[in-house]
Design a protein around this motif. Structure first.
Motif, PDB file in Angstrom:
ATOM      1  N   VAL A 143       0.880  -1.176   0.000  1.00  0.00           N
ATOM      2  CA  VAL A 143       0.000   0.000   0.000  1.00  0.00           C
ATOM      3  C   VAL A 143       0.908   1.214   0.000  1.00  0.00           C
ATOM      4  N   VAL A 144       0.826   2.034  -1.054  1.00  0.00           N
ATOM      5  CA  VAL A 144       1.715   3.187  -1.164  1.00  0.00           C
ATOM      6  C   VAL A 144       0.955   4.405  -1.678  1.00  0.00           C
ATOM      7  N   GLY A 145       1.454   5.587  -1.325  1.00  0.00           N
ATOM      8  CA  GLY A 145       0.933   6.807  -1.918  1.00  0.00           C
ATOM      9  C   GLY A 145       1.220   6.777  -3.408  1.00  0.00           C
ATOM     10  N   ASP A 146       0.451   7.494  -4.186  1.00  0.00           N
ATOM     11  CA  ASP A 146       0.517   7.435  -5.641  1.00  0.00           C
ATOM     12  C   ASP A 146       1.914   7.712  -6.195  1.00  0.00           C
ATOM     13  N   LEU A 147       2.685   8.546  -5.535  1.00  0.00           N
ATOM     14  CA  LEU A 147       4.001   8.893  -6.060  1.00  0.00           C
ATOM     15  C   LEU A 147       5.132   8.131  -5.383  1.00  0.00           C
ATOM     16  N   ASP A 148       4.812   7.191  -4.492  1.00  0.00           N
ATOM     17  CA  ASP A 148       5.822   6.520  -3.690  1.00  0.00           C
ATOM     18  C   ASP A 148       6.338   5.179  -4.201  1.00  0.00           C
ATOM     19  N   PRO A 149       5.683   4.506  -5.129  1.00  0.00           N
ATOM     20  CA  PRO A 149       6.133   3.140  -5.413  1.00  0.00           C
ATOM     21  C   PRO A 149       7.538   3.110  -5.994  1.00  0.00           C
ATOM     22  N   GLY A 150       8.371   2.242  -5.409  1.00  0.00           N
ATOM     23  CA  GLY A 150       9.709   2.065  -5.945  1.00  0.00           C
ATOM     24  C   GLY A 150       9.688   1.043  -7.066  1.00  0.00           C
ATOM     25  N   SER A 151       8.729   0.122  -7.012  1.00  0.00           N
ATOM     26  CA  SER A 151       8.633  -0.919  -8.017  1.00  0.00           C
ATOM     27  C   SER A 151       7.197  -1.401  -8.100  1.00  0.00           C
ATOM     28  N   TYR A 152       6.792  -1.732  -9.303  1.00  0.00           N
ATOM     29  CA  TYR A 152       5.478  -2.335  -9.484  1.00  0.00           C
ATOM     30  C   TYR A 152       5.601  -3.853  -9.593  1.00  0.00           C
ATOM     31  N   ALA A 153       6.785  -4.383  -9.243  1.00  0.00           N
ATOM     32  CA  ALA A 153       6.999  -5.821  -9.342  1.00  0.00           C
ATOM     33  C   ALA A 153       6.315  -6.568  -8.207  1.00  0.00           C
ATOM     34  N   ASP A 154       6.134  -5.905  -7.066  1.00  0.00           N
ATOM     35  CA  ASP A 154       5.489  -6.551  -5.925  1.00  0.00           C
ATOM     36  C   ASP A 154       3.978  -6.403  -6.044  1.00  0.00           C
TER      37      ASP A 154
END
Length: 135
Positions: free
Chosen positions: A24-35
């Protein structure tokens, strides 16, 4: 009068609702979409006239996950958001308390499937309107 920290409010409520393996991340926070599965969220807030700490807030949540998990997770998200309408359920101490919940767009599949690292993934989006009071 203080600004309502909607990012902290919804990050806390969503993070508490899902097990650790669900990102669960803020819209601008994801480091990767692999998880996967992955929930991203953003929100906007407007002070209600002379509401003195009462805000109209819109939350948009995006779910990205494998196709076979999508509807179940979207349905779980919908139930979780509506559970915040119960007394003392949508409260983050020191931040705010949700007073009402209303659908803007119930979670719905957006587009088709995409191939990602040997996985078929889909995207669901949902939006809700809230009345929130500063804590």
């Amino acid at each position: 009068m203080k600004l309502l920290n909607t990012d902290l409010l919804f990050q806390t409520l969503l993070r508490e609702a899902f097990p650790p393996e669900v990102a669960v991340v803020g819209d601008l926070d994801p480091g990767s979409y692999a998880d996967l599965p992955l929930f991203t969220h953003y929100s906007t807030a407007t002070q209600e006239g002379n509401g003195n700490g009462l805000w109209s807030v819109m939350l948009t949540v995006t779910l990205i996950c494998e196709t076979q998990d999508a509807f179940g997770l979207a349905s779980e998200l919908y139930s979780i958001v509506w559970s915040w309408n119960m007394p003392r359920a949508g409260v983050v101490p020191g931040v705010g308390a949700i007073e009402t919940v209303q659908d803007s767009l119930a979670p719905a599949r957006r587009g088709g499937e995409a191939q990602m690292e040997a996985k078929q993934i889909v995207q669901y989006d949902g939006s809700w309107n809230f009345r929130v009071r500063n804590d």
